[in-house]
Write a protein that holds these residues in place. Structure first.
Motif, short mmCIF file in Angstrom:
data_model
loop_
_atom_site.label_atom_id
_atom_site.label_comp_id
_atom_site.label_asym_id
_atom_site.label_seq_id
_atom_site.Cartn_x
_atom_site.Cartn_y
_atom_site.Cartn_z
N THR A 265 6.52 7.54 20.34
CA THR A 265 6.83 6.27 19.71
C THR A 265 7.66 6.55 18.47
O THR A 265 7.54 7.61 17.85
CB THR A 265 5.57 5.49 19.32
N HIS A 266 8.50 5.59 18.13
CA HIS A 266 9.33 5.74 16.92
C HIS A 266 8.74 4.97 15.74
O HIS A 266 9.39 4.84 14.71
CB HIS A 266 10.76 5.27 17.21
N ARG A 267 7.53 4.47 15.90
CA ARG A 267 6.85 3.79 14.80
C ARG A 267 6.00 4.82 14.04
O ARG A 267 5.06 5.39 14.60
CB ARG A 267 5.99 2.65 15.32
N GLN A 268 6.32 5.01 12.79
CA GLN A 268 5.68 6.05 11.99
C GLN A 268 4.17 5.83 11.89
O GLN A 268 3.39 6.76 12.11
CB GLN A 268 6.31 6.10 10.60
N ALA A 269 3.75 4.62 11.53
CA ALA A 269 2.32 4.35 11.34
C ALA A 269 1.55 4.50 12.65
O ALA A 269 0.42 4.99 12.66
CB ALA A 269 2.13 2.95 10.77
N ALA A 270 2.18 4.09 13.78
CA ALA A 270 1.50 4.20 15.07
C ALA A 270 1.30 5.65 15.47
O ALA A 270 0.22 6.04 15.92
CB ALA A 270 2.30 3.44 16.13
N ARG A 271 2.34 6.45 15.32
CA ARG A 271 2.21 7.88 15.69
C ARG A 271 1.15 8.55 14.82
O ARG A 271 0.32 9.33 15.32
CB ARG A 271 3.56 8.58 15.51
N ALA A 272 1.18 8.26 13.53
CA ALA A 272 0.17 8.84 12.63
C ALA A 272 -1.23 8.37 13.02
O ALA A 272 -2.20 9.13 12.95
CB ALA A 272 0.48 8.47 11.19
N GLY A 273 -1.36 7.09 13.44
CA GLY A 273 -2.66 6.57 13.83
C GLY A 273 -3.24 7.30 15.02
O GLY A 273 -4.41 7.69 15.03
N ASN A 274 -2.43 7.48 16.07
CA ASN A 274 -2.91 8.20 17.25
C ASN A 274 -3.24 9.65 16.95
O ASN A 274 -4.26 10.18 17.39
CB ASN A 274 -1.83 8.14 18.34
N GLN A 377 0.19 1.51 7.85
CA GLN A 377 1.26 0.54 7.63
C GLN A 377 1.09 -0.16 6.29
O GLN A 377 2.08 -0.48 5.62
CB GLN A 377 1.26 -0.49 8.77
N ARG A 378 -0.14 -0.38 5.87
CA ARG A 378 -0.38 -0.97 4.55
C ARG A 378 0.17 -0.05 3.45
O ARG A 378 0.72 -0.52 2.46
CB ARG A 378 -1.89 -1.20 4.35
N ILE A 379 -0.02 1.25 3.64
CA ILE A 379 0.51 2.19 2.64
C ILE A 379 2.04 2.17 2.65
O ILE A 379 2.68 2.16 1.60
CB ILE A 379 -0.03 3.61 2.93
N LEU A 380 2.62 2.14 3.85
CA LEU A 380 4.08 2.09 3.94
C LEU A 380 4.65 0.82 3.32
O LEU A 380 5.77 0.82 2.76
CB LEU A 380 4.52 2.18 5.41
N ASN A 381 3.88 -0.28 3.40
CA ASN A 381 4.36 -1.55 2.85
C ASN A 381 4.10 -1.68 1.35
O ASN A 381 4.60 -2.62 0.73
CB ASN A 381 3.68 -2.72 3.58
N ASP A 382 3.32 -0.77 0.80
CA ASP A 382 2.98 -0.83 -0.63
C ASP A 382 4.21 -0.42 -1.46
O ASP A 382 4.75 0.67 -1.28
CB ASP A 382 1.81 0.10 -0.92
N ASN A 383 4.63 -1.29 -2.35
CA ASN A 383 5.83 -1.03 -3.16
C ASN A 383 5.51 -0.65 -4.61
O ASN A 383 6.40 -0.66 -5.46
CB ASN A 383 6.74 -2.27 -3.16
N SER A 384 4.26 -0.34 -4.89
CA SER A 384 3.89 0.02 -6.25
C SER A 384 4.55 1.33 -6.66
O SER A 384 4.88 2.18 -5.82
CB SER A 384 2.37 0.14 -6.38
N GLU A 385 4.73 1.50 -7.95
CA GLU A 385 5.39 2.68 -8.49
C GLU A 385 4.38 3.79 -8.77
O GLU A 385 3.21 3.52 -9.06
CB GLU A 385 6.13 2.34 -9.78
N PRO A 386 4.80 5.05 -8.68
CA PRO A 386 3.90 6.15 -9.06
C PRO A 386 3.51 6.06 -10.53
O PRO A 386 4.27 5.58 -11.37
CB PRO A 386 4.74 7.41 -8.79
N GLN A 387 2.31 6.53 -10.83
CA GLN A 387 1.86 6.60 -12.21
C GLN A 387 2.59 7.76 -12.91
O GLN A 387 3.14 8.65 -12.24
CB GLN A 387 0.35 6.84 -12.23
N PRO A 388 2.61 7.76 -14.22
CA PRO A 388 3.30 8.85 -14.95
C PRO A 388 2.78 10.23 -14.53
O PRO A 388 1.58 10.50 -14.61
CB PRO A 388 2.98 8.55 -16.41
N THR A 432 0.97 13.36 4.83
CA THR A 432 2.17 12.91 4.13
C THR A 432 2.95 11.97 5.04
O THR A 432 3.32 12.35 6.16
CB THR A 432 3.06 14.10 3.75
N LEU A 433 3.16 10.75 4.58
CA LEU A 433 4.05 9.82 5.27
C LEU A 433 5.44 10.01 4.67
O LEU A 433 5.76 9.45 3.62
CB LEU A 433 3.56 8.38 5.10
#
Length: 797
Positions: A265-274, A377-388, A432-433
């Motif tokens: 599959t070419h879906r990153q979250a799906a491949r990682a899930g399986n 997929q929730r992690i991939l959709n998260d747009n928060s910035e890294p902490q210092p 690592t995603l």
């Protein structure tokens, strides 16, 4: 705030008329299910522990022995020859039980003792049989009568349906070779690499060591071999890996690639899930000991000890040494306590500079693939910035060990930093995603090179190099592994990887849209961001480690090469070993590339012994040198020289596998000399010799879960490692099926004498040149002492 409300398990309110208590039914249900699962797991582990503990017998055999002994009482036959009445009865009270009761108890106790004796007799008989290694020295396809009898006896004493650890107590100990034999083989191995003066000097040093200090060191080594289960492995792990102060990224860690031609599959979250779900299934079977043990020839068992530390394992840096732990708590500046935890129910995910904690269980079960896909997929959709300081935090594990140890003590031993670091180090593994697609693409000439460098070092801060392994998932659906080396060798990780790929592609599968199968569960709590408070001083340490690591990574010159002209099928038709064929091709390529021969390392396993790991095969032999010189300056029967060199290589490989290698023995003698304060110029010189050509074969089809004849596209690309010497090459190869060999070649850009792509071209030419030796017309001409050379498409005799 919906997820916050779901996280509240119970509420209570104090009222004037009492306490109002509200419990969440979902929480109570999950607690109940978790408890049931935990007790079920303990029961299965206990059952399998008993089965492995009494193997090759089975628990029911105790009942058979007891019934047989009880039956003898009624027919008035005493098979114990008086031992029951004379030895067992006096220990039983005559006042509180009848004569018949005492007789029954005596028979049961005697039967139990007899049963245990028979178990140990079976084990030691099997151990004696497994100590025989004559079978490995026989020609392929030609089995002597004695070996056939031996093989039948091993099968008979091996029992039925063994578990992963069933054979551990029956495996023989690794023998300590004789000093004379080791020194003789060592001198033989360096003879083609030294001129006459250098060799004479080395011979003097070797003989002086043998006649003066060797006997004392050997006695201590033999004593250790009687006391420890393996006289090499613990020192090898400690002094070669854990006491090393240089970065482990590139220098120690290795990588394994995905399927070569297929992307399910070419879906990153799906491949990682399986893949993560398949890993959890593998871990469950591993913890229960339900995997079948690896066996050579399908019969001779190999040690499974290394597999115990596959999950929940982290290498912890120390100031003086390194402590590898499943969970480590810092008490003082240099003191560590190592706690081994059998299970952890979370993993840590890295994506774009952020660390997330993801729970792997719910309601006492593993998360399903579709549920894991949702979390990723929730992690991939998260747009928060890294902490210092968070973005490049993992670079600490890629740099030098002592600065990382000091930074860990000063900045990660308390507060939120300690909590977050504990979450990473106690996780089942690290995921690592990645945000850049990788993988083999025939349309891109350097796609395999880029893929390998990404797995080997990445950006130097997006893999946690201390974890037992980091799973890397790419946006295009490709995956791979970066593995830490101290806890196990590549075949152990490869065993898991074959299971994962087969389960992912042929058992779990994907929907037509490329998602994981199953319903989406949106009620799962969201992944938790790990929190950090990284000071300016700590950020500076992170930056320093990153610069060191980046310098190492940028210096790696990598070339991946698919050799498709022929493979194992043709080599076997030539009646020679595929490994010997490739090793001689590497010697020919090395000489053509460098103009000189060099000390060559080939890894061989010693897992037919208890706690065995690896041994070195010194592939650059006098016979190999003679063959290479004949290829470059033809004057004799090159095919005969090839066969002679191949036979020599095979014999060296077999000696290494059976405990008669050179380097591990000399290494342990050196360690003993340091403990005793004895200086040896000979051992110092041996241990300081550089391995300018380091090679290893990646095993495949350890589990035979995928029929590559039926599914030829479902083949792995193997894996590789960084260069061992600054001016040398690292070469890993995997023989895939009958018609493909993949080479992973590494060197350093900083060396003016090496070039990985150039070396790959030399390998290709060497393989084809050796193949021509087996052409029927060449074979016929060489029998008459004539030489055939192909030049400009014309034949010259």
């Amino acid at each position: 705030m919906a997820e916050a409300h779901q996280a509240v398990g119970f509420q209570f309110t104090v009222r004037p008329d009492g306490v109002d208590l509200k419990l969440s039914q979902d929480v109570i249900k999950n607690i109940y299910l978790s408890g049931v699962t935990a007790w079920k797991k303990k029961a299965i582990q206990f059952k399998n522990g008993v089965l492995a503990g009494v193997y090759p017998a089975c628990p029911s055999s105790w009942l058979i022995v007891v019934i047989a002994m009880m039956s003898s009482l009624y027919i008035r036959v005493d098979p114990s020859l008086g031992m029951i009445d004379g030895s067992v009865v006096p220990f039983l009270s005559r006042d509180c039980m009848s004569v018949q009761t005492r007789a029954v108890l005596s028979a049961i106790l005697f039967a139990t003792g007899l049963w245990l004796f028979l178990i140990y007799l079976l084990r030691y008989t099997l151990k004696a049989l497994l100590s025989y290694h004559g079978w490995i020295f026989e020609s392929h396809g030609r089995m002597s009568t004695s070996t056939k009898v031996w093989l039948s006896l091993v099968k008979m004493f091996s029992g039925r349906r063994p578990l992963l650890f069933s054979f551990q107590a029956s495996l023989p100990r690794l023998p300590v070779p004789r000093v004379d034999d080791t020194i003789r083989r060592y001198l033989e191995s360096v003879h083609p690499l030294l001129d006459s003066d250098q060799y004479d000097q080395m011979e003097v040093l070797a003989n002086d060591f043998k006649n003066s200090k060797a006997a004392q060191l050997q006695r201590f080594l033999i004593l250790k071999s009687y006391w420890a289960t393996n006289y090499v492995s613990d020192w090898w792990e400690e002094y070669i890996y854990l006491r090393g102060r240089s970065p482990i990224m590139v220098n120690s860690n290795f990588y394994i690639m995905d399927l070569l031609y297929v992307t399910p599959t070419h879906r990153q979250a799906a491949r990682a899930g399986n893949v993560v779900h398949a890993m959890l299934q593998y871990r469950r079977k591993l913890e229960r000991g339900e995997h079948a043990p690896m066996r050579a020839l399908g019969t001779v068992p190999m040690c499974s000890t290394q597999m115990e530390r596959m999950f929940n394992t982290t290498r912890i840096p120390g100031i003086e040494t390194v402590v590898r732990a499943l969970l480590t708590k810092l008490l003082t500046f240099n003191l560590y306590i190592v706690q081994h935890l059998a299970d952890r129910k979370h993993l840590v995910v890295y994506h774009k500079g952020r660390f997330f904690k993801v729970w792997l269980y719910t309601g006492g079960r593993h998360l399903l693939p579709s549920e894991l896909e949702t979390q990723f997929q929730r992690i991939l959709n998260d747009n928060s910035e890294p902490q210092p300081g968070e973005l490049k935090l993992a670079a600490l594990t890629a740099g030098h060990r002592v600065p990382w140890a000091r930074t860990r003590i000063k900045h990660f031993s308390h507060g939120v930093n300690k909590v977050s670091l504990d979450a990473i180090e106690s996780a089942a593994f690290f995921l690592t995603l990645d945000d850049e697609p990788q993988g083999y693409d025939p349309a891109k000439t350097n796609s395999l090179d880029s893929y390998a460098k990404s797995l080997l070092h990445g950006k130097c801060y997006d893999r946690w190099f201390d974890k037992s392994f980091t799973l890397i998932s790419y946006p295009n659906g490709k995956i791979g592994i970066n593995a830490e080396h101290s806890w196990a060798d590549a075949p152990i990780v490869g065993h898991m990887w074959e299971y994962i790929l087969a389960t992912d592609c042929f058992h779990l599968g994907y929907t037509e849209e490329g998602h994981c199968k199953g319903d989406e569960n949106k009620g799962l709590p969201y992944p938790t961001r790990l929190q950090w408070q990284i000071t300016k001083e700590c950020q500076d340490a992170i930056g320093t480690s990153y610069l060191w690591a980046k310098q190492i990574a940028d210096d790696v010159d990598f070339h991946g090469y698919l050799f498709t002209e022929f493979g194992k099928g043709l080599i076997k038709k030539c009646r020679t070993s595929p490994d010997a064929f490739i090793q001689l091709a590497l010697q020919l390529a090395q000489f053509r590339d460098q103009g000189v021969f060099c000390l060559t390392y080939e890894s061989s396993m010693t897992r037919m012994f208890r706690d065995g790991r690896t041994e070195t095969v010194r592939s650059c032999t006098s016979e190999a040198v003679a063959f290479v010189r004949a290829m470059e300056d033809p004057s004799g029967t090159r095919l005969a020289l090839f066969r002679n060199a191949a036979d020599k290589h095979q014999n060296m490989y077999r000696l290494a596998m059976t405990g008669s290698g050179i380097d591990r023995h000399l290494f342990c003698l050196y360690i003993v000399s340091k403990y005793l304060g004895i200086d040896s110029q000979f051992l110092e010189k041996v241990l300081s010799e550089p391995w300018r050509l380091s090679t290893s074969q990646t095993p495949q089809q350890q589990l035979n879960l995928i029929d590559i004849n039926k599914f030829p596209k479902y083949v792995g690309a193997g894996g590789g490692f960084g260069p061992v010497a600054d001016d040398g090459y690292g070469v890993s190869y995997i023989i895939i099926g009958e018609d493909l060999i993949t080479f992973h070649i590494s060197s350093k850009f900083s060396s003016p004498d090496t070039d990985s792509y150039r070396f790959g071209q030399h390998i290709q030419r060497a393989m084809l040149d050796i193949k021509r030796l087996f052409m029927p017309e060449n074979d016929k001409l060489e029998q008459h002492g004539e030489f055939v050379q192909l030049k400009n498409g014309k034949k010259h005799i």
